[in-house]
Design a protein around this motif. Structure first.
Motif, PDB file in Angstrom:
ATOM      1  N   ALA A  24      41.772  32.525  48.656  1.00  0.00           N
ATOM      2  CA  ALA A  24      41.608  33.953  48.374  1.00  0.00           C
ATOM      3  C   ALA A  24      42.931  34.686  48.546  1.00  0.00           C
ATOM      4  O   ALA A  24      43.287  35.563  47.746  1.00  0.00           O
ATOM      5  CB  ALA A  24      40.537  34.551  49.278  1.00  0.00           C
ATOM      6  N   VAL A  25      43.672  34.327  49.587  1.00  0.00           N
ATOM      7  CA  VAL A  25      44.992  34.937  49.810  1.00  0.00           C
ATOM      8  C   VAL A  25      45.920  34.627  48.642  1.00  0.00           C
ATOM      9  O   VAL A  25      46.619  35.504  48.128  1.00  0.00           O
ATOM     10  CB  VAL A  25      45.607  34.434  51.133  1.00  0.00           C
ATOM     11  CG1 VAL A  25      47.048  34.919  51.271  1.00  0.00           C
ATOM     12  CG2 VAL A  25      44.787  34.904  52.318  1.00  0.00           C
ATOM     13  N   ALA A  26      45.921  33.371  48.195  1.00  0.00           N
ATOM     14  CA  ALA A  26      46.783  32.973  47.085  1.00  0.00           C
ATOM     15  C   ALA A  26      46.420  33.719  45.809  1.00  0.00           C
ATOM     16  O   ALA A  26      47.302  34.140  45.048  1.00  0.00           O
ATOM     17  CB  ALA A  26      46.691  31.466  46.866  1.00  0.00           C
ATOM     18  N   LYS A  27      45.127  33.906  45.556  1.00  0.00           N
ATOM     19  CA  LYS A  27      44.703  34.635  44.362  1.00  0.00           C
ATOM     20  C   LYS A  27      45.155  36.089  44.418  1.00  0.00           C
ATOM     21  O   LYS A  27      45.615  36.647  43.413  1.00  0.00           O
ATOM     22  CB  LYS A  27      43.187  34.553  44.215  1.00  0.00           C
ATOM     23  CG  LYS A  27      42.673  33.186  43.792  1.00  0.00           C
ATOM     24  CD  LYS A  27      41.152  33.179  43.666  1.00  0.00           C
ATOM     25  CE  LYS A  27      40.635  31.835  43.172  1.00  0.00           C
ATOM     26  NZ  LYS A  27      39.155  31.814  43.075  1.00  0.00           N
ATOM     27  N   PRO A  85      40.773  44.160  47.777  1.00  0.00           N
ATOM     28  CA  PRO A  85      40.598  43.048  46.834  1.00  0.00           C
ATOM     29  C   PRO A  85      39.961  43.485  45.520  1.00  0.00           C
ATOM     30  O   PRO A  85      40.261  42.922  44.462  1.00  0.00           O
ATOM     31  CB  PRO A  85      39.696  42.085  47.606  1.00  0.00           C
ATOM     32  CG  PRO A  85      39.997  42.362  49.037  1.00  0.00           C
ATOM     33  CD  PRO A  85      40.224  43.843  49.102  1.00  0.00           C
ATOM     34  N   ALA A  86      39.097  44.503  45.587  1.00  0.00           N
ATOM     35  CA  ALA A  86      38.445  45.000  44.369  1.00  0.00           C
ATOM     36  C   ALA A  86      39.465  45.565  43.382  1.00  0.00           C
ATOM     37  O   ALA A  86      39.267  45.483  42.165  1.00  0.00           O
ATOM     38  CB  ALA A  86      37.410  46.057  44.739  1.00  0.00           C
ATOM     39  N   ASP A  87      40.543  46.137  43.908  1.00  0.00           N
ATOM     40  CA  ASP A  87      41.589  46.668  43.029  1.00  0.00           C
ATOM     41  C   ASP A  87      42.220  45.571  42.174  1.00  0.00           C
ATOM     42  O   ASP A  87      42.736  45.834  41.087  1.00  0.00           O
ATOM     43  CB  ASP A  87      42.680  47.357  43.853  1.00  0.00           C
ATOM     44  CG  ASP A  87      42.177  48.602  44.565  1.00  0.00           C
ATOM     45  OD1 ASP A  87      41.252  49.234  44.038  1.00  0.00           O
ATOM     46  OD2 ASP A  87      42.704  48.927  45.645  1.00  0.00           O
ATOM     47  N   TYR A  88      42.177  44.349  42.689  1.00  0.00           N
ATOM     48  CA  TYR A  88      42.768  43.219  41.975  1.00  0.00           C
ATOM     49  C   TYR A  88      41.711  42.313  41.339  1.00  0.00           C
ATOM     50  O   TYR A  88      42.057  41.308  40.714  1.00  0.00           O
ATOM     51  CB  TYR A  88      43.637  42.395  42.923  1.00  0.00           C
ATOM     52  CG  TYR A  88      44.828  43.144  43.460  1.00  0.00           C
ATOM     53  CD1 TYR A  88      45.962  43.330  42.682  1.00  0.00           C
ATOM     54  CD2 TYR A  88      44.825  43.677  44.746  1.00  0.00           C
ATOM     55  CE1 TYR A  88      47.060  44.018  43.173  1.00  0.00           C
ATOM     56  CE2 TYR A  88      45.922  44.366  45.247  1.00  0.00           C
ATOM     57  CZ  TYR A  88      47.037  44.535  44.459  1.00  0.00           C
ATOM     58  OH  TYR A  88      48.117  45.218  44.947  1.00  0.00           O
ATOM     59  N   ASP A  99      37.500  38.002  44.542  1.00  0.00           N
ATOM     60  CA  ASP A  99      36.420  37.824  45.501  1.00  0.00           C
ATOM     61  C   ASP A  99      36.960  37.064  46.713  1.00  0.00           C
ATOM     62  O   ASP A  99      37.482  35.957  46.567  1.00  0.00           O
ATOM     63  CB  ASP A  99      35.269  37.036  44.861  1.00  0.00           C
ATOM     64  CG  ASP A  99      34.099  36.827  45.815  1.00  0.00           C
ATOM     65  OD1 ASP A  99      34.067  37.494  46.871  1.00  0.00           O
ATOM     66  OD2 ASP A  99      33.230  35.984  45.507  1.00  0.00           O
ATOM     67  N   VAL A 100      36.861  37.672  47.892  1.00  0.00           N
ATOM     68  CA  VAL A 100      37.381  37.036  49.105  1.00  0.00           C
ATOM     69  C   VAL A 100      36.260  36.516  49.995  1.00  0.00           C
ATOM     70  O   VAL A 100      36.475  36.234  51.177  1.00  0.00           O
ATOM     71  CB  VAL A 100      38.276  38.008  49.904  1.00  0.00           C
ATOM     72  CG1 VAL A 100      39.504  38.391  49.110  1.00  0.00           C
ATOM     73  CG2 VAL A 100      37.495  39.263  50.318  1.00  0.00           C
TER      74      VAL A 100
END
Length: 253
Positions: free
Chosen positions: A100-103, A208-211, A214-215
């Motif tokens: 998730a961090v990498a995405k 995360p929603a701005d990008y 899904d985390v």
């Protein structure tokens, strides 16, 4: 060249970690938190690249809780130009997983278009050592891990890596992802004037929603336990007794 430096807020390396009584995780109540030491080295190296004329801007980014702003302010006080916080967790007990961090970092890279991503080889809280490699794969960029020396020349990064057999020097085209090891440099202390200036430097807060990422966790922790207590040593009276114990008790020969 713009340099992007991801930093993580972790338990300070001087703190003795305690496991919760119910074994559900690590006790984080009233525990001192600070920047991951490997990430601090990455920030220092980015600053040195700018001082050498190879970098024009340093952007620090952190993914986690709102309190990670403190970690970003530390990076800004060291010399980063601006910062981005992606608030992806409500509590410190929630650790965002490497994929998730990498995405999220891949999305930030798409927006910022850096020439180099400098990051710690791993975080000292989970020791996964995976985010840099995953980010490289998602971006399709070259990667150089465990860097103990970094030089920029002719549109490429020349990286000396620490490997099991000693040192390996490779040359990778930029843009690239470089993960740093402990012996790369000695991070500077932030001066009081720079700490004051850091309060006025730009710090954007995203989610995360701005990008569109899904985390939600893919892993669940079953139990956390303390490492076994080291047993006391014993004295032997002769070499024969030592060999006998190594063979029959320790099973190493």
């Amino acid at each position: 060249m713009k340099v992007l430096v991801p930093v993580k807020r972790v338990i300070d390396y001087n703190v003795k970690v305690r496991v919760k009584a119910d074994g559900s995780g690590v006790d984080l109540a009233n525990v001192k938190m600070s920047m991951n030491p490997f990430d601090e080295i990455a920030v220092e190296e980015a600053i040195r690249l700018r001082e050498a004329g190879h970098a024009t801007e340093i952007v620090a980014v952190s993914i986690g809780v709102r309190q990670a702003q403190e970690t970003l302010r530390t990076a800004l006080a060291m010399g980063a130009d601006r910062a981005i916080l992606i608030e992806a967790a409500a509590t410190v007990e929630t650790d965002i997983e490497p994929l998730a961090v990498a995405k999220l970092l891949a999305k930030v890279v798409a927006d910022e278009a850096p020439g180099l991503v400098l990051m710690g080889k791993q975080a000292i809280d989970n020791d996964m050592n995976a985010t840099g490699q995953m980010l490289s794969a998602l971006l399709g960029w070259a990667q150089a891990t465990y860097a103990s020396k970094l030089e920029i020349e002719d549109g490429a990064a020349v990286v000396t890596r620490e490997v099991d057999g000693g040192l390996q020097t490779i040359r990778v085209k930029t843009p690239a992802v470089v993960t740093v090891d402990l012996r790369l440099n000695e991070p500077r202390y932030a001066s009081l004037p720079n700490i004051m200036k850091a309060k006025k430097k730009p710090l954007d807060v995203k989610t995360p929603a701005d990008y569109g990422v899904d985390v939600s966790p893919r892993l669940s922790i079953r139990t956390v336990t303390e490492p076994p207590v080291r047993q006391a040593g014993v004295k032997v009276g002769s070499v024969d007794e030592l060999v006998e114990k190594l063979r029959n008790e320790a099973g190493v020969i």
